[in-house]
Scaffold this motif. Structure first.
Motif, PDB file in Angstrom:
ATOM      1  N   GLY A   1       0.808  -1.208   0.000  1.00  0.00           N
ATOM      2  CA  GLY A   1       0.000   0.000   0.000  1.00  0.00           C
ATOM      3  C   GLY A   1       0.840   1.256   0.000  1.00  0.00           C
ATOM      4  N   ASP A   2       0.132   2.352   0.239  1.00  0.00           N
ATOM      5  CA  ASP A   2       0.729   3.687   0.248  1.00  0.00           C
ATOM      6  C   ASP A   2       0.806   4.138   1.705  1.00  0.00           C
ATOM      7  OD1 ASP A   2       1.148   6.445   0.184  1.00  0.00           O
ATOM      8  OD2 ASP A   2      -0.040   6.708  -1.636  1.00  0.00           O
ATOM      9  N   ILE A   3       1.985   4.478   2.155  1.00  0.00           N
ATOM     10  CA  ILE A   3       2.148   4.804   3.576  1.00  0.00           C
ATOM     11  C   ILE A   3       1.350   6.052   3.969  1.00  0.00           C
ATOM     12  CG2 ILE A   3       4.238   6.244   3.442  1.00  0.00           C
ATOM     13  CD1 ILE A   3       5.173   4.441   5.937  1.00  0.00           C
TER      14      ILE A   3
ATOM     15  N   ALA B   1      11.071   8.230   5.030  1.00  0.00           N
ATOM     16  CA  ALA B   1      12.465   8.034   4.599  1.00  0.00           C
ATOM     17  C   ALA B   1      12.928   9.361   4.009  1.00  0.00           C
ATOM     18  CB  ALA B   1      12.534   6.910   3.573  1.00  0.00           C
TER      19      ALA B   1
ATOM     20  N   GLY C   1      12.001  13.260  -3.200  1.00  0.00           N
ATOM     21  CA  GLY C   1      11.177  12.403  -4.052  1.00  0.00           C
ATOM     22  C   GLY C   1      10.675  11.203  -3.277  1.00  0.00           C
TER      23      GLY C   1
ATOM     24  N   VAL D   1       8.975   8.373  -1.231  1.00  0.00           N
ATOM     25  CA  VAL D   1       8.036   8.372  -0.121  1.00  0.00           C
ATOM     26  C   VAL D   1       8.005   9.746   0.574  1.00  0.00           C
ATOM     27  CG1 VAL D   1       9.592   7.444   1.657  1.00  0.00           C
ATOM     28  CG2 VAL D   1       7.186   6.847   1.715  1.00  0.00           C
ATOM     29  N   ASP D   2       9.125  10.413   0.602  1.00  0.00           N
ATOM     30  CA  ASP D   2       9.235  11.741   1.208  1.00  0.00           C
ATOM     31  C   ASP D   2       8.295  12.732   0.497  1.00  0.00           C
ATOM     32  OD1 ASP D   2      10.211  13.824   2.733  1.00  0.00           O
ATOM     33  OD2 ASP D   2      12.235  13.790   1.910  1.00  0.00           O
TER      34      ASP D   2
ATOM     35  N   ALA E   1       5.756  12.034  -1.386  1.00  0.00           N
ATOM     36  CA  ALA E   1       4.357  11.605  -1.218  1.00  0.00           C
ATOM     37  C   ALA E   1       3.819  12.050   0.144  1.00  0.00           C
ATOM     38  CB  ALA E   1       4.258  10.090  -1.364  1.00  0.00           C
TER      39      ALA E   1
ATOM     40  N   ALA F   1      10.072   0.930   3.394  1.00  0.00           N
ATOM     41  CA  ALA F   1      11.348   0.204   3.274  1.00  0.00           C
ATOM     42  C   ALA F   1      12.462   1.244   3.095  1.00  0.00           C
ATOM     43  CB  ALA F   1      11.289  -0.758   2.097  1.00  0.00           C
ATOM     44  N   ILE F   2      12.913   1.763   4.239  1.00  0.00           N
ATOM     45  CA  ILE F   2      13.876   2.874   4.268  1.00  0.00           C
ATOM     46  C   ILE F   2      15.146   2.520   3.473  1.00  0.00           C
ATOM     47  CG2 ILE F   2      15.347   4.277   5.803  1.00  0.00           C
ATOM     48  CD1 ILE F   2      13.228   3.608   8.043  1.00  0.00           C
TER      49      ILE F   2
ATOM     50  N   THR G   1      15.645   1.786   0.435  1.00  0.00           N
ATOM     51  CA  THR G   1      15.624   0.816  -0.670  1.00  0.00           C
ATOM     52  C   THR G   1      15.185   1.414  -2.006  1.00  0.00           C
ATOM     53  OG1 THR G   1      13.347   0.083  -0.299  1.00  0.00           O
ATOM     54  CG2 THR G   1      15.076  -1.046   0.958  1.00  0.00           C
ATOM     55  N   GLY G   2      14.910   2.716  -2.027  1.00  0.00           N
ATOM     56  CA  GLY G   2      14.530   3.367  -3.281  1.00  0.00           C
ATOM     57  C   GLY G   2      15.750   4.044  -3.891  1.00  0.00           C
ATOM     58  N   VAL G   3      15.699   5.344  -3.942  1.00  0.00           N
ATOM     59  CA  VAL G   3      16.786   6.133  -4.526  1.00  0.00           C
ATOM     60  C   VAL G   3      18.118   5.876  -3.822  1.00  0.00           C
ATOM     61  CG1 VAL G   3      17.563   8.526  -4.877  1.00  0.00           C
ATOM     62  CG2 VAL G   3      15.196   7.933  -5.306  1.00  0.00           C
ATOM     63  N   TYR G   4      18.090   5.558  -2.536  1.00  0.00           N
ATOM     64  CA  TYR G   4      19.329   5.368  -1.780  1.00  0.00           C
ATOM     65  C   TYR G   4      19.986   4.012  -2.044  1.00  0.00           C
ATOM     66  CZ  TYR G   4      18.964   9.745   0.885  1.00  0.00           C
ATOM     67  OH  TYR G   4      18.939  11.071   1.257  1.00  0.00           O
TER      68      TYR G   4
ATOM     69  N   PHE H   1       5.539  -0.904  -1.120  1.00  0.00           N
ATOM     70  CA  PHE H   1       4.945  -0.272  -2.294  1.00  0.00           C
ATOM     71  C   PHE H   1       4.548  -1.307  -3.336  1.00  0.00           C
ATOM     72  CE2 PHE H   1       5.171   3.797  -4.952  1.00  0.00           C
ATOM     73  CZ  PHE H   1       4.047   4.291  -4.330  1.00  0.00           C
TER      74      PHE H   1
END
Ligand code: ADP
Length: 167
Positions: free
Chosen positions: A9-11, A22, A31, A33-34, A36, A115-116, A118-121, A152
């Motif tokens: 889902g969407d946090i 995150a 960008g 989750v931040d 959003a 999932a801190i 695990t995206g752009v980082y 997500f």
């Protein structure tokens, strides 16, 4: 005993006491989750974040949730993946522990984590999820009764579920 849940889902839509962001060290939005969370919470969130003066990697800061269902946003700054030998595992674990410590201090009973890192980082998902689950399992909970991992996508959720199924 704390209940650990996984959900696709969407946090920003989670009806919990606190959601974790995150964030990056500026705490001024970004960008993923931040972005959003800031969009869903409204401009008042950025106004409060500006008063905080940033946040170092591994640390956490708390603000109001404004237009979110959650009362609080806990902003934590995950490490950028550098190959795993630059302190990233410890810093990522600190994100979870410091977020939970702040949650406890504010009498939060339910908290949702993305999932801190695990995206752009770029933190490899399985390694990051292993650290997340270990940090939650070893934390001494008091007020917090529910921890929700908000994924997500289905693939991310399956990774958490496999880890949580292990003794
Ligand atoms: P970081 O910079 O810490 O890597 P990101 O926001 O780029 O943070 O991504 C962290 C994780 O959050 C990724 O797994 C991404 O798919 C996920 N994500 C992005 N938007 C949302 C959202 N609205 N709700 C839940 N998870 C999200």
């Amino acid at each position: 005993m704390v209940a650990v849940q996984t959900i696709v889902g969407d946090i920003t839509e989670q009806a919990v006491d606190a959601i974790v962001n995150a964030a990056n060290e500026t705490l001024l939005g970004g960008g993923g989750v931040d972005g959003a969370i800031h969009r869903a919470a409204g401009p008042e969130l950025l106004v409060e974040c500006r008063t905080l003066g940033g946040c170092p990697t591994g640390a956490a800061r708390i603000t109001g949730g404004y237009r979110l269902a959650a009362d609080y946003v806990i902003h934590t700054v995950g490490p950028v993946w550098q190959g795993g030998h630059d302190g990233e595992p410890g810093q990522l674990g600190d994100c979870y522990r410091n977020s939970l410590t702040l949650a406890e201090r504010h009498n939060v009973q339910s908290i949702a984590f993305p999932a801190i890192s695990t995206g752009v980082y770029g933190y490899p998902l399985e390694r990051a999820a292993t650290i997340a689950v270990a940090a939650i399992r070893s934390f001494a909970f008091d007020h917090v009764q529910t921890v929700r991992f908000v994924c997500f996508d289905e693939t991310t959720c399956k990774v958490y579920e496999a880890l949580l199924a292990r003794a």
